[in-house]
Design a protein around this motif. Sequence first.
Motif, PDB file in Angstrom:
ATOM      1  N   ILE A 173      18.409  88.398  35.406  1.00  0.00           N
ATOM      2  CA  ILE A 173      17.182  89.173  35.572  1.00  0.00           C
ATOM      3  C   ILE A 173      17.493  90.647  35.348  1.00  0.00           C
ATOM      4  CG2 ILE A 173      15.492  89.995  37.266  1.00  0.00           C
ATOM      5  CD1 ILE A 173      15.327  87.212  38.403  1.00  0.00           C
ATOM      6  N   MET A 174      16.727  91.264  34.437  1.00  0.00           N
ATOM      7  CA  MET A 174      16.950  92.657  34.075  1.00  0.00           C
ATOM      8  C   MET A 174      15.617  93.359  33.831  1.00  0.00           C
ATOM      9  SD  MET A 174      20.290  93.016  33.800  1.00  0.00           S
ATOM     10  CE  MET A 174      20.509  94.467  32.782  1.00  0.00           C
ATOM     11  N   ARG A 175      15.617  94.665  34.007  1.00  0.00           N
ATOM     12  CA  ARG A 175      14.474  95.476  33.615  1.00  0.00           C
ATOM     13  C   ARG A 175      14.275  95.378  32.104  1.00  0.00           C
ATOM     14  NH1 ARG A 175      16.185 100.217  32.764  1.00  0.00           N
ATOM     15  NH2 ARG A 175      17.450 100.226  34.656  1.00  0.00           N
ATOM     16  N   THR A 176      13.016  95.392  31.655  1.00  0.00           N
ATOM     17  CA  THR A 176      12.742  95.250  30.228  1.00  0.00           C
ATOM     18  C   THR A 176      13.086  96.541  29.477  1.00  0.00           C
ATOM     19  OG1 THR A 176      10.450  96.026  30.316  1.00  0.00           O
ATOM     20  CG2 THR A 176      10.846  93.693  30.761  1.00  0.00           C
ATOM     21  N   SER A 179       9.953  99.027  29.570  1.00  0.00           N
ATOM     22  CA  SER A 179       9.315  99.412  30.827  1.00  0.00           C
ATOM     23  C   SER A 179       9.265 100.933  30.940  1.00  0.00           C
ATOM     24  CB  SER A 179      10.086  98.836  32.024  1.00  0.00           C
ATOM     25  OG  SER A 179      11.319  99.517  32.200  1.00  0.00           O
ATOM     26  N   GLY A 180       8.404 101.424  31.809  1.00  0.00           N
ATOM     27  CA  GLY A 180       8.303 102.864  32.021  1.00  0.00           C
ATOM     28  C   GLY A 180       9.599 103.451  32.551  1.00  0.00           C
ATOM     29  N   PHE A 181      10.274 102.720  33.425  1.00  0.00           N
ATOM     30  CA  PHE A 181      11.546 103.188  33.977  1.00  0.00           C
ATOM     31  C   PHE A 181      12.584 103.323  32.869  1.00  0.00           C
ATOM     32  CE2 PHE A 181      14.902 102.290  37.524  1.00  0.00           C
ATOM     33  CZ  PHE A 181      15.315 103.610  37.451  1.00  0.00           C
ATOM     34  N   THR A 182      12.646 102.350  31.981  1.00  0.00           N
ATOM     35  CA  THR A 182      13.594 102.421  30.870  1.00  0.00           C
ATOM     36  C   THR A 182      13.273 103.604  29.964  1.00  0.00           C
ATOM     37  OG1 THR A 182      13.938 100.034  30.909  1.00  0.00           O
ATOM     38  CG2 THR A 182      14.536 101.187  28.883  1.00  0.00           C
ATOM     39  N   ARG A 183      11.989 103.823  29.665  1.00  0.00           N
ATOM     40  CA  ARG A 183      11.622 104.963  28.815  1.00  0.00           C
ATOM     41  C   ARG A 183      11.992 106.281  29.476  1.00  0.00           C
ATOM     42  NH1 ARG A 183       7.138 101.509  27.478  1.00  0.00           N
ATOM     43  NH2 ARG A 183       5.861 102.415  29.127  1.00  0.00           N
ATOM     44  N   ASP A 283       8.461  96.585  34.757  1.00  0.00           N
ATOM     45  CA  ASP A 283       8.436  95.222  34.226  1.00  0.00           C
ATOM     46  C   ASP A 283       9.864  94.679  34.056  1.00  0.00           C
ATOM     47  OD1 ASP A 283       5.728  95.486  34.120  1.00  0.00           O
ATOM     48  OD2 ASP A 283       5.565  95.460  31.937  1.00  0.00           O
ATOM     49  N   TRP A 284      10.047  93.386  34.307  1.00  0.00           N
ATOM     50  CA  TRP A 284      11.361  92.771  34.208  1.00  0.00           C
ATOM     51  C   TRP A 284      11.271  91.426  33.518  1.00  0.00           C
ATOM     52  CZ3 TRP A 284      11.927  88.208  37.202  1.00  0.00           C
ATOM     53  CH2 TRP A 284      10.966  88.025  38.207  1.00  0.00           C
ATOM     54  N   ASP A 285      12.406  90.992  33.014  1.00  0.00           N
ATOM     55  CA  ASP A 285      12.529  89.700  32.350  1.00  0.00           C
ATOM     56  C   ASP A 285      13.505  88.819  33.103  1.00  0.00           C
ATOM     57  OD1 ASP A 285      10.831  90.006  30.143  1.00  0.00           O
ATOM     58  OD2 ASP A 285      12.373  90.991  28.949  1.00  0.00           O
TER      59      ASP A 285
END
Length: 297
Positions: A173-176, A179-183, A283-285
């Motif tokens: 399980i990881m952040r996409t 996602s806003g956090f990744t950006r 969002d996460w996958d």
Amino acid sequence: MASQSLPCLYKNPDHYLKAFHIFCSASGKFNVYQAWVDGERFSEAVVDKLQATLDGQEGLRVLGVGSGSGEIDCAILKRLLRQFPRIDNRVVDPSDELLGRYKALAESKAHQLHGVTCDWRQQTIEQYEKAGDLTKFHFISAIDSIYHAEDALDSWLTYLYSRLENGGVMLVIMRTDDSGFTRFLNGFQRFHANYHDVTSGDVRSCLDRLGITYTQYRQPRRMNITTCFDRASEEGNLLLDFLTFTVCFREAAPEGLQTWVMEHLASSDCLERKGDEILLNLDWDAVVVNKPLGMVG
């Protein structure tokens, strides 16, 4: 500004745990994962696959990688116990503090985890691999635990796949990657030395290169970060420390950088607004690998 001038949160375990606790509370992290584990997707992706390949008399061998304080792992174990009454659970995590919390949590839930035996390993996954243990597992989970393994991701996933029994299941399980956090992090990462951020997109790309098939389950999640914009909020400052991976960001960063970071964080690329609330997209996958029967190695 030199990237080395920002003190890295991961090098200060005490402050990291304080900031992480605030992040988990604000994001509802454990509740979100608990709901997913209790739902149909987990049953379909994990439980049904294990039931289809395991002898009903065989105990289930489980490996948790970077399990932290154990809230998510315990939820998974409780779900698996419905079908598998005997579980050998090995936990690999480098933090003595977090392993201690996991042990205490498991003890407090002993009545719910009857049938589970735990084997605790205070190690990184690299140290665990070097130790040479040849145990194979029916289920391996790595949940929010490989965000800074960019250079070793291929070898890391190759090793875990080799530790999976034929017919077994691996859950990452990881952040996409969008996602806003990744950006936000993509714009901020240059202010930290040797910073790498791994997302679910990197995991999928790695599995593609390795020729390992998987199934992806996208899950939406939002976190209220309104307090981050209140300089007087202790909770908001700790949350900002976690989001920037910095010890005491407002004290460590010069005013110009603080202004840029807060403007970047407030941009529509990273967040949404709902009334007076400012919500960060987290969002996460869930990436699920099912190792085919009949594999060699």
